[in-house]
Design a protein around this motif. Structure first.
Motif, mmCIF file in Angstrom:
data_model
loop_
_atom_site.group_PDB
_atom_site.id
_atom_site.type_symbol
_atom_site.label_atom_id
_atom_site.label_comp_id
_atom_site.label_asym_id
_atom_site.label_seq_id
_atom_site.Cartn_x
_atom_site.Cartn_y
_atom_site.Cartn_z
ATOM 1 N N GLU A 290 -16.001 13.648 19.043
ATOM 2 C CA GLU A 290 -14.544 13.593 19.107
ATOM 3 C C GLU A 290 -14.003 12.579 18.089
ATOM 4 N N THR A 291 -14.660 11.443 17.979
ATOM 5 C CA THR A 291 -14.195 10.383 17.100
ATOM 6 C C THR A 291 -14.244 10.798 15.641
ATOM 7 N N SER A 292 -15.358 11.362 15.206
ATOM 8 C CA SER A 292 -15.484 11.706 13.792
ATOM 9 C C SER A 292 -14.438 12.736 13.376
ATOM 10 N N GLU A 293 -14.134 13.668 14.229
ATOM 11 C CA GLU A 293 -13.113 14.671 13.897
ATOM 12 C C GLU A 293 -11.728 14.042 13.828
ATOM 13 N N GLN A 294 -11.405 13.168 14.752
ATOM 14 C CA GLN A 294 -10.078 12.549 14.792
ATOM 15 C C GLN A 294 -9.885 11.557 13.653
ATOM 16 N N THR A 295 -10.868 10.691 13.413
ATOM 17 C CA THR A 295 -10.687 9.637 12.411
ATOM 18 C C THR A 295 -10.576 10.191 10.990
ATOM 19 N N LYS A 296 -11.152 11.340 10.726
ATOM 20 C CA LYS A 296 -11.032 11.944 9.394
ATOM 21 C C LYS A 296 -9.586 12.316 9.071
ATOM 22 N N LYS A 297 -8.753 12.464 10.078
ATOM 23 C CA LYS A 297 -7.352 12.847 9.888
ATOM 24 C C LYS A 297 -6.462 11.655 9.524
ATOM 25 N N TRP A 298 -6.952 10.436 9.736
ATOM 26 C CA TRP A 298 -6.120 9.252 9.522
ATOM 27 C C TRP A 298 -6.360 8.675 8.125
ATOM 28 N N ASN A 299 -5.321 8.549 7.320
ATOM 29 C CA ASN A 299 -5.478 8.029 5.966
ATOM 30 C C ASN A 299 -5.699 6.521 5.930
ATOM 31 N N TRP A 300 -5.634 5.865 7.050
ATOM 32 C CA TRP A 300 -5.842 4.417 7.124
ATOM 33 C C TRP A 300 -7.262 4.063 7.562
ATOM 34 N N ILE A 301 -8.119 5.059 7.688
ATOM 35 C CA ILE A 301 -9.540 4.811 7.925
ATOM 36 C C ILE A 301 -10.273 5.211 6.647
ATOM 37 N N THR A 302 -10.880 4.227 5.986
ATOM 38 C CA THR A 302 -11.556 4.467 4.712
ATOM 39 C C THR A 302 -12.899 5.149 4.927
ATOM 40 N N SER A 303 -13.606 4.740 5.973
ATOM 41 C CA SER A 303 -14.895 5.354 6.281
ATOM 42 C C SER A 303 -15.166 5.214 7.767
ATOM 43 N N GLY A 304 -16.018 6.086 8.245
ATOM 44 C CA GLY A 304 -16.438 6.033 9.630
ATOM 45 C C GLY A 304 -17.857 6.549 9.741
ATOM 46 N N ALA A 305 -18.565 6.065 10.754
ATOM 47 C CA ALA A 305 -19.964 6.467 10.887
ATOM 48 C C ALA A 305 -20.380 6.488 12.351
ATOM 49 N N SER A 306 -21.173 7.498 12.687
ATOM 50 C CA SER A 306 -21.767 7.615 14.003
ATOM 51 C C SER A 306 -22.966 6.674 14.067
ATOM 52 N N ILE A 307 -22.945 5.751 15.019
ATOM 53 C CA ILE A 307 -24.035 4.778 15.166
ATOM 54 C C ILE A 307 -24.541 4.825 16.609
ATOM 55 N N PRO A 308 -25.355 5.807 16.950
ATOM 56 C CA PRO A 308 -25.821 5.935 18.328
ATOM 57 C C PRO A 308 -26.394 4.619 18.866
ATOM 58 N N GLY A 309 -26.047 4.314 20.095
ATOM 59 C CA GLY A 309 -26.502 3.079 20.727
ATOM 60 C C GLY A 309 -25.427 2.548 21.644
ATOM 61 N N ASP A 310 -25.236 1.232 21.651
ATOM 62 C CA ASP A 310 -24.216 0.615 22.506
ATOM 63 C C ASP A 310 -22.824 1.180 22.230
ATOM 64 N N TRP A 311 -22.520 1.375 20.955
ATOM 65 C CA TRP A 311 -21.251 1.962 20.535
ATOM 66 C C TRP A 311 -21.556 3.290 19.867
ATOM 67 N N ASP A 312 -20.561 4.158 19.795
ATOM 68 C CA ASP A 312 -20.773 5.477 19.213
ATOM 69 C C ASP A 312 -20.361 5.560 17.748
ATOM 70 N N TYR A 313 -19.423 4.708 17.357
ATOM 71 C CA TYR A 313 -18.797 4.902 16.052
ATOM 72 C C TYR A 313 -18.299 3.573 15.496
#
Length: 173
Positions: free
Chosen positions: A105-128
């Protein structure tokens, strides 16, 4: 641009008063995209690029051997994305960790925001993990609040000092 199974973020706790020394040590590493002295539970965040986990393992092993380092937490990137902008183009920015309710859900949503330069899935304690940028800190706070209003669990790490390896402008995959 999307990528898979490469790079890692390493969160570092240093001995008291050694965060800046550890942060500066990464400025000469070719495979480091950036390093930050941050607020919160950790003292330094470093972002490595590596096409294989053995390279990440060697980097983390080196860091753990430093006397100034008490603890590390490695976050291998499963999949990530970057916009056409560069992280250092805006004067303000922070790292945001997200725990999502629905996978991807996060990767799809964050790609739409021009104020997020990059995002990454980091499985573990946090997802993204995402870099949230703005023209000023008010912009960054408003963007973080926008995400918080989505009912996602978040945590932000605000850089006290930032270093971006601007050579990545010509080295990006």
């Amino acid at each position: 641009m999307d990528w898979k199974s490469r790079t890692a973020y390493v969160f570092i706790k240093t001995t008291k008063g050694k965060a800046e020394q550890v942060w500066k040590q990464f400025h000469s590493w070719d495979n480091v995209i950036g390093s930050w002295i941050v607020t919160g539970d950790w003292d330094v965040i470093v972002w490595f690029d590596a096409q294989d986990w053995d390279t990440v393992h060697r980097c983390v092993s080196t860091i753990k051997s430093w006397d100034e380092v008490n603890q590390t937490s490695s976050h291998m990137v499963y999949s990530g994305h970057k916009t056409d902008t560069w992280w250092w183009e805006k004067p303000a920015g922070a790292w945001m960790l997200i725990r999502e309710k629905n996978l991807d859900e996060t990767s799809e949503q964050t790609k739409k925001w021009n104020w997020i330069t990059s995002g990454a899935s980091i499985p573990g304690d946090w997802d993204y993990i995402s870099w949230v940028q703005g023209e000023n800190w008010e912009d960054v706070w408003n963007h973080l609040l926008q995400v918080k209003n989505l009912d996602w669990e978040t945590s932000a790490y605000v850089p006290v000092k930032s270093w971006w390896n601007e050579k990545w402008k010509s080295q990006w995959w």
